[in-house]
Design a protein around this motif. Sequence first.
Motif, PDB file in Angstrom:
ATOM      1  N   HIS A 141     -36.163 -12.905  12.164  1.00  0.00           N
ATOM      2  CA  HIS A 141     -37.448 -12.949  11.610  1.00  0.00           C
ATOM      3  C   HIS A 141     -37.647 -11.824  10.198  1.00  0.00           C
ATOM      4  N   LYS A 144     -38.011 -13.713   6.811  1.00  0.00           N
ATOM      5  CA  LYS A 144     -39.323 -13.854   6.124  1.00  0.00           C
ATOM      6  C   LYS A 144     -40.209 -12.656   5.970  1.00  0.00           C
ATOM      7  N   LEU A 182     -35.202 -18.195  13.434  1.00  0.00           N
ATOM      8  CA  LEU A 182     -35.414 -16.713  13.067  1.00  0.00           C
ATOM      9  C   LEU A 182     -36.160 -16.217  14.506  1.00  0.00           C
ATOM     10  N   LEU A 249     -39.256 -19.880  12.851  1.00  0.00           N
ATOM     11  CA  LEU A 249     -39.536 -18.586  13.320  1.00  0.00           C
ATOM     12  C   LEU A 249     -40.003 -18.853  14.793  1.00  0.00           C
ATOM     13  N   ASP A 251     -41.639 -16.274  17.387  1.00  0.00           N
ATOM     14  CA  ASP A 251     -41.924 -14.918  17.285  1.00  0.00           C
ATOM     15  C   ASP A 251     -43.088 -14.497  18.018  1.00  0.00           C
TER      16      ASP A 251
END
Length: 259
Positions: A141, A144, A182, A249, A251
């Motif tokens: 992550h 980004k 990610l 992503l 997350d």
Amino acid sequence: MDLGIKGRSAIVCGASAGLGRATATSLAREGVSVVIAARTPERLEQAAREIAAETGAQVRAVAADVTTDAGRAALLEACPAPDILVNNAGGPPPGDFRSWDRETWIKAIDANMLSAIFLIQATIDGMIERKFGRVVNITSHMVKQPAAILGLSNGARAGLTGFVGGLAREVARHNVTLNNVLPGQFDTDRLRSNHQRFAAASGGDVDAFRERQKSQIPARRFGDPSEFGDACAFLCGAKAGFITGQNILLDGGAFPGTM
Ligand SMILES: NC(=O)c1ccc[n+]([C@@H]2O[C@H](COP(=O)([O-])OP(=O)(O)OC[C@H]3O[C@@H](n4cnc5c(N)ncnc54)[C@H](OP(=O)(O)O)[C@@H]3O)[C@@H](O)[C@H]2O)c1
């Protein structure tokens, strides 16, 4: 959902623990023959036995450091023509950029950029010829949402991300895809040791630190590695052929933006 990859072959790097192991398990569950790599032989062989017992798939262990030419050669000897390649290695240590010399940077670039690029280089032409290929790179992550303390990771992984973005467009017409996944905060050995380090640095208790971290994730929990493995397996599936060149992503909603 049947991902349509039964009987395919995969190399999964960094797969004796954490996110790599979870990805190997999800692929094996789909009937993929997997070759898994990590540096510590005992833990790797145990992982191979456990994944094979759990899934019934063929799982081979190759003790190899993917940052070295010899390690990558050993892996490619065991599986010279993989249909699926999952690149992964340990993340670099956190720190202050003022203390990072050239050697420290080269180590990070080897682990989180060049090892993946060289394995892609060695396998992608075979994928193109066979008209099927799936490459997934486990990044972070931090690509980004970079934090200065993880600058080695940010720098090296950004390099891999840029490289993949270009190549993905060139090979898409051959049904070969490349994507980066990610991870946000997934409950693995690495995350726990990072939390211990960060809590100690701030003079606090690790459990309290972890609770604070969870409270900042909209899902209010850390990710389970199996969720990560299943998402990667989907990207390696026959049905994911139109997804390429992406940075996906996972997350729990932590990234505070729409794109
Ligand atoms: N977990 C998270 O929340 C999170 C968040 C952001 C980014 N990431 C990144 O995602 C990646 C995987 O993280 P994780 O949490 O799954 O880590 P982990 O639990 O520490 O597992 C790492 C795995 O990779 C292997 N490995 C490490 N270096 C290697 C090398 N040079 N060659 C071959 N195998 C190697 C390790 O085994 P050996 O040590 O025996 O080689 C182990 O099997 C890391 O790059 C990490 O920085 C993780």
